[in-house]
Structure formats: C-alpha cells, structure tokens
Motif scaffolding. Structure first.
Motif, PDB file in Angstrom:
ATOM      1  N   ALA A 146     -14.070  10.410  27.259  1.00 28.63           N
ATOM      2  CA  ALA A 146     -15.057  10.007  26.243  1.00 28.63           C
ATOM      3  C   ALA A 146     -14.461  10.115  24.844  1.00 28.63           C
ATOM      4  N   ASP A 147     -13.653  11.153  24.606  1.00 23.18           N
ATOM      5  CA  ASP A 147     -13.022  11.307  23.295  1.00 23.18           C
ATOM      6  C   ASP A 147     -12.000  10.198  23.068  1.00 23.18           C
ATOM      7  N   LEU A 148     -11.246   9.825  24.110  1.00 24.92           N
ATOM      8  CA  LEU A 148     -10.263   8.752  23.958  1.00 24.92           C
ATOM      9  C   LEU A 148     -10.962   7.421  23.674  1.00 24.92           C
ATOM     10  N   HIS A 149     -12.123   7.194  24.321  1.00 24.07           N
ATOM     11  CA  HIS A 149     -12.870   5.950  24.056  1.00 24.07           C
ATOM     12  C   HIS A 149     -13.339   5.907  22.609  1.00 24.07           C
ATOM     13  N   ALA A 150     -13.830   7.040  22.134  1.00 28.60           N
ATOM     14  CA  ALA A 150     -14.272   7.109  20.742  1.00 28.60           C
ATOM     15  C   ALA A 150     -13.101   6.949  19.789  1.00 28.60           C
ATOM     16  N   CYS A 151     -11.926   7.475  20.185  1.00 30.71           N
ATOM     17  CA  CYS A 151     -10.730   7.364  19.353  1.00 30.71           C
ATOM     18  C   CYS A 151     -10.282   5.909  19.253  1.00 30.71           C
ATOM     19  N   LEU A 152     -10.437   5.167  20.368  1.00 34.89           N
ATOM     20  CA  LEU A 152     -10.081   3.748  20.369  1.00 34.89           C
ATOM     21  C   LEU A 152     -11.003   2.977  19.432  1.00 34.89           C
ATOM     22  N   ALA A 153     -12.301   3.331  19.523  1.00 32.48           N
ATOM     23  CA  ALA A 153     -13.246   2.681  18.627  1.00 32.48           C
ATOM     24  C   ALA A 153     -12.946   3.021  17.175  1.00 32.48           C
ATOM     25  N   LYS A 154     -12.445   4.179  16.959  1.00 27.18           N
ATOM     26  CA  LYS A 154     -12.086   4.632  15.606  1.00 27.18           C
ATOM     27  C   LYS A 154     -10.840   3.948  15.094  1.00 27.18           C
ATOM     28  N   GLY A 155      -9.999   3.445  16.040  1.00 20.19           N
ATOM     29  CA  GLY A 155      -8.780   2.747  15.666  1.00 20.19           C
ATOM     30  C   GLY A 155      -7.634   3.665  15.291  1.00 20.19           C
ATOM     31  N   ASP A 156      -7.619   4.881  15.841  1.00 19.78           N
ATOM     32  CA  ASP A 156      -6.567   5.860  15.510  1.00 19.78           C
ATOM     33  C   ASP A 156      -5.398   5.701  16.490  1.00 19.78           C
ATOM     34  N   ALA A 157      -4.548   4.687  16.227  1.00 23.75           N
ATOM     35  CA  ALA A 157      -3.404   4.439  17.133  1.00 23.75           C
ATOM     36  C   ALA A 157      -2.378   5.561  17.054  1.00 23.75           C
ATOM     37  N   ASP A 158      -2.259   6.198  15.890  1.00 14.18           N
ATOM     38  CA  ASP A 158      -1.269   7.274  15.752  1.00 14.18           C
ATOM     39  C   ASP A 158      -1.575   8.430  16.705  1.00 14.18           C
TER      40      ASP A 158
END
Length: 536
Positions: free
Chosen positions: A85-97
């Motif tokens: 769930a955190d990775l999905h939210a991170c993808l939505a956030k656009g944090d590629a780094d």
C-alpha cells in the motif's frame, strides 16, 4: 518466466531445504529461487546428472541431492519488508528516487504475510522475528506498534528469500557426509568410553558432559561459517558408550577389583591394594631395596597395665588406640606393616614413593603424641588409665616387598634400618623421652623441625655410636621455653663431652626437676665429677 516454487518439508513437517530444479519436458529447469539468483548474477545455472548445481563458480553444497540446505541467517526479521500500500501511494506521489534507492540491483519478491495461509515451520522456528513492513516508508505513516507476536512459523515468501540470499552470498549450509558424521559420532563415543574405562562413574559422566559441551560449542562456532555438524547422533553415541562401558565395568571388569579390595582391605593398606590393581597381578614373592623411614612405637608398661583390665576393656582400649594411631600414620602417607601386640611398625616411602618420607614420619610421630594426649584427656576409655607410648624413627635403605613362604607372605620391611628404629624406641625408656630419631632421619628432614640432641648411643647389634635426637616441634612452631631448654641442654651436653663434668652437672640441674634426660645426665655428671673417667 514461469518457474516452479514448490517447497517440501521433512518427515517432521519442518522445511529445511529447497529444490534446485524440476524436470520439465525431460530436461532440468531451475526453480524460482535459482532462476532469480542466476539473473541477478548474470550467470547460467549448470546442473549435473545427479542434480548438483554450479552457479557463477559456486558449487552449491549437496546434503540431499538436488536441494539447497537453507541457512536461515536472516528471515522475517532480517529480509527488508515493504508495504505494498505504501509503494502504491509512493507511485501516485511520483517519488522515483525512493524506488531507485530501495530496489536498484535487488531481487524483489511479492508475497503475503498473513496469519492464515502459506506459513511454514522452518529450522529457524525457535528464533523467528516479527513479521512487519519495517523497511523505510515513502508516503504512508508507519503502522501503530503492538498486537504482533513471534511465531514458530514464517510466511513462505521469506523461505524463498532465504534461498535466493544463500545462493547470492554463497552461504548455503554445508552438511558433512555420512562417513564424516559417523566418524564424529564414533570419536565422541570413544572419548566417553575411554572416560568410563579410566575414571570413576561420576567422573566419567562429568568428563562426557564436558566433552559434549565443548563439541556443542564447536558446532555452534562452525555453524557461523555455515557448517552444520551433527548434534543428536554424537550425543546419543556418547550416552550409549558411557552407559554400556560403565555397565561392562560393573558386571565384568571391576568384579575382580572389588573382590580384591574386599578380601584384602582389612589386611593391607589401600596404597598396597592400588599398587596391586595397577600392576594387574596378584601379590607375589619378591622385594627391592629402597630408602625409607621406619616408624616403631610401643606402649610403656603395657604388660603390667593390661593385667588390671578385663579382656573386653583391654580390647576396646587397644582398638581405640591403634585405630587413632593408624589413621594418623596413613594420613601422612605411611604404611602400617604390622601390629605386634601393642606395638605399631610402619614404613614411610613404601609401597608408594615419597621423597619426603622422613618429614612425613616425623610429622606423624608428633601428631601421634598430640593425639594420645587428647585421648588421655577426653576419651572415656582412657580416663583413669592414661597411656604413654614411645616412638623410634630411623631412615635408611631397607628391603621392602612381599616376604614370606610360597603359600603365605606379607608386604613388609626388613633390614638394619628397621632394627635401629626398634632400638631407638626402646632407648626412649632409658632417657625418659617420647620420640627419638636417628641422625639419618634428622639429616633427611633438613630444617623442617626443631630438634634437641639427646646423646650418642651404641645400640645392641651395632659397634658404631648413633646420635639420637628428640623432635620438639615444627620449625618456627616451638615455644620460647622449648627453645631455651634446647639451647641450655646443648650447652650442658657440650660441657659433658669436653669432660667438664662440674659445669655439665650444673647446666643439666637447671631443669632436671621436670626433664628426664637432663635429670639423668645431671646424675651421671655428678658421679663422673666425683670419679673422673680415664683418659681413654
């Protein structure tokens, strides 16, 4: 991209190994863990006909063919775990780094960590960690702590992660072959059996436990380098060897020893019995010349004294006296050769070697004197009938061994050294002393004791005079009165030998009232002062 991820448990339902390959269309195909490790290394897995695997120059240890024995150095607590769930939210956030930092160059497995399915019991069941998404978060806040417990099972995804790590890090568990494991078990069993043969049962058990503990510590250390030494089989082998060997000793080997100890225990010194057992032969005629110190004691006036007692009273008194004196002699390393009525003949320096046999004999004589005084004072059997004994000590060469007839013999001591000790015991009666030792014994003792030279005498059977000495106490333990009397006696004796009989008589008379040797010399000096001897 489809690979098999089957995992098989052992008969006890514990998962310890993972398959390396499966046969698909008649050809070996790598398992998922092997495929993932191979792609991460950029190396092709090479299987041999027996199912063995070589991966990037690493030969996977083969405890069981076509398997890798898992080294659970990590597990649920050490494999980084992320919240999907955190990775999905991170993808939505656009944090590629974040993705680059956490996952670049890594093997990533997706799986569930629920409590209800795909959970396995592994070799790490006693040390599993808490299963939680403990890796750094990207977008969502960490979950509230609590409600989590350690379990004996782990989610299956961690088993596959362990297999991949073992292959990448080249740290799969190495198991010794059957021959090596058998050699370890036999070696430790031999240690336990040897201990049971050489030591008392309780000491053998402690030695076996100590050996098992040392081996277990070594096995733990070896496992740090992924070498899994067997533990159960060697422990069982040691226990079996220990029990069976002790049983064999009790039933067979020690039967003769127990019989010998029971048969001779009341007649021979324990040292003599042990010497016979160590030699593994029964006593036989023969002897040897050895340097020993002979101890000869006798009760003063025993013949007339014994006439006043009834037989039961006499037996009780003598048993108490002889038991006390024998205990002291044996406690100081002496061997009681024989009892001659009320007399005790003992030897120090045989059968057991004792370089300090003279010192041991003198210590025993002083202790016997103190013990008899205590018995006369405190023991009911001695009250009203105090005993007084005389002790003679002499050191020198003597014949010791089994001496007698071919059908009956004793371990005894013979020779001039014994005769002189007997004469010195009798000389106590002449001087009124308790203990007399020869100059040979005094010389052997060095400066261990404080002595008083009594006289030079010529005993029956000898032409040469012997200097005789009385031990006062251990060096440094003598009283001021003993020191003063010893010095005054030596001064008077020097005057006597210088033929100054008047000065000698005056010197001995200073303490003749309560010192028997001084009283005797004072009388002799007065007589010779009145009638001097000739020049010869």
């Amino acid at each position: 991209n489809i690979r098999s991820l089957n995992a098989y448990s052992d008969a006890d339902d514990v998962l310890r190994r993972m398959p390396l390959s499966f046969v698909v269309d008649g050809r070996p195909q790598a398992s998922m863990a092997v495929e993932l490790a191979a792609r991460a290394l950029g190396a092709e897995p090479v299987f041999d006909a027996a199912g063995g695997l070589a991966l990037g120059g690493y030969r996977v240890p083969e405890g069981v063919p076509n398997t890798v024995t898992l080294n659970f150095d990590g597990g649920a607590d050490d494999v980084p775990t992320y919240s999907l769930a955190d990775l999905h939210a991170c993808l939505a956030k656009g944090d590629a780094d974040y993705f680059r930092r956490q996952f670049a160059g890594k093997v990533v497995l997706l799986g569930t960590v629920t409590d209800t399915d795909d959970r396995r019991i592994t070799a790490k069941r006693w040390a599993t960690g808490l299963e939680r998404a403990a890796a750094p978060r990207c977008a969502l806040p960490p979950p509230a702590a609590g409600g989590q417990v350690r379990r004996q099972t782990v989610a299956g995804v961690y088993v596959h992660a362990t297999a991949v790590n073992n292959l990448l890090r080249r740290e799969a568990v190495r198991l010794p072959g059957r021959a090596a494991a058998a050699a370890v078990a036999v070696g430790l069993a031999a240690v336990a059996g040897s201990a049971a043969l050489l030591l008392a049962p309780w000491a053998a058990a402690l030695a076996a436990l100590g050996s098992a503990a040392v081996y277990a510590a070594g096995a733990v250390y070896a496992f740090r380098d992924a070498l899994a030494l067997p533990l159960l089989e060697p422990a069982l082998a040691m226990a079996a060897a220990l029990v069976l060997t002790i049983a064999w000793r009790v039933v067979v080997a020690d039967r003769d020893r127990r019989f010998l100890r029971r048969s001779f225990g009341l007649y021979l010194s324990p040292r003599v019995i042990e010497q016979m057992l160590q030699a593994e032969r029964l006593p036989a005629l023969g002897g040897e010349q050895r340097e020993v110190t002979v101890f000869f004691s006798d009760i003063a006036g025993f013949s007339s004294f014994s006439e006043t007692l009834s037989p039961p009273e006499l037996v009780a008194l003598m048993n108490a006296y002889l038991s006390a004196m024998t205990d002291i002699v044996e406690a100081h390393g002496g061997y009681v050769d024989k009892y001659i009525g009320d007399a005790i003949v003992a030897v120090f320096g045989a059968p057991a070697d004792d370089p300090d046999h003279a010192r041991s004999a003198v210590r025993a004589a002083l202790a016997c004197r103190e013990r008899l005084a205590q018995l006369n004072r405190d023991d009911a059997a001695f009250r009203g009938r105090p005993l007084h004994h005389r002790i003679g000590l002499n050191s020198g060469p003597a014949l010791v061994g089994n001496i007698g007839s071919r059908r009956r013999f004793n371990y005894t001591v013979m020779g001039d050294a014994v005769n002189l000790a007997s004469r010195l015991e009798g000389a106590n009666k002449f001087f009124g002393t308790d203990i007399l030792a020869s100059e040979a014994t005094v010389a052997s003792c060095g400066e261990t004791f404080a002595w008083r030279e009594i006289d030079a005498i010529r005993v029956k059977g000898r032409t040469q005079a012997v200097q005789v000495f009385e031990p006062l106490a251990a060096a440094g333990a003598e009283t001021a009165e003993q020191t003063a009397r010893g010095a005054a006696y030596a001064e008077a004796l020097a005057a006597w030998r210088a033929r100054d009989f008047g000065a000698a008589a005056a010197g001995f008379a200073r303490f003749a009232d309560d010192d028997a040797p001084a009283a005797q010399f004072a009388q002799r000096a007065r007589e010779l002062a009145a009638q001097p001897p000739g020049a010869d």
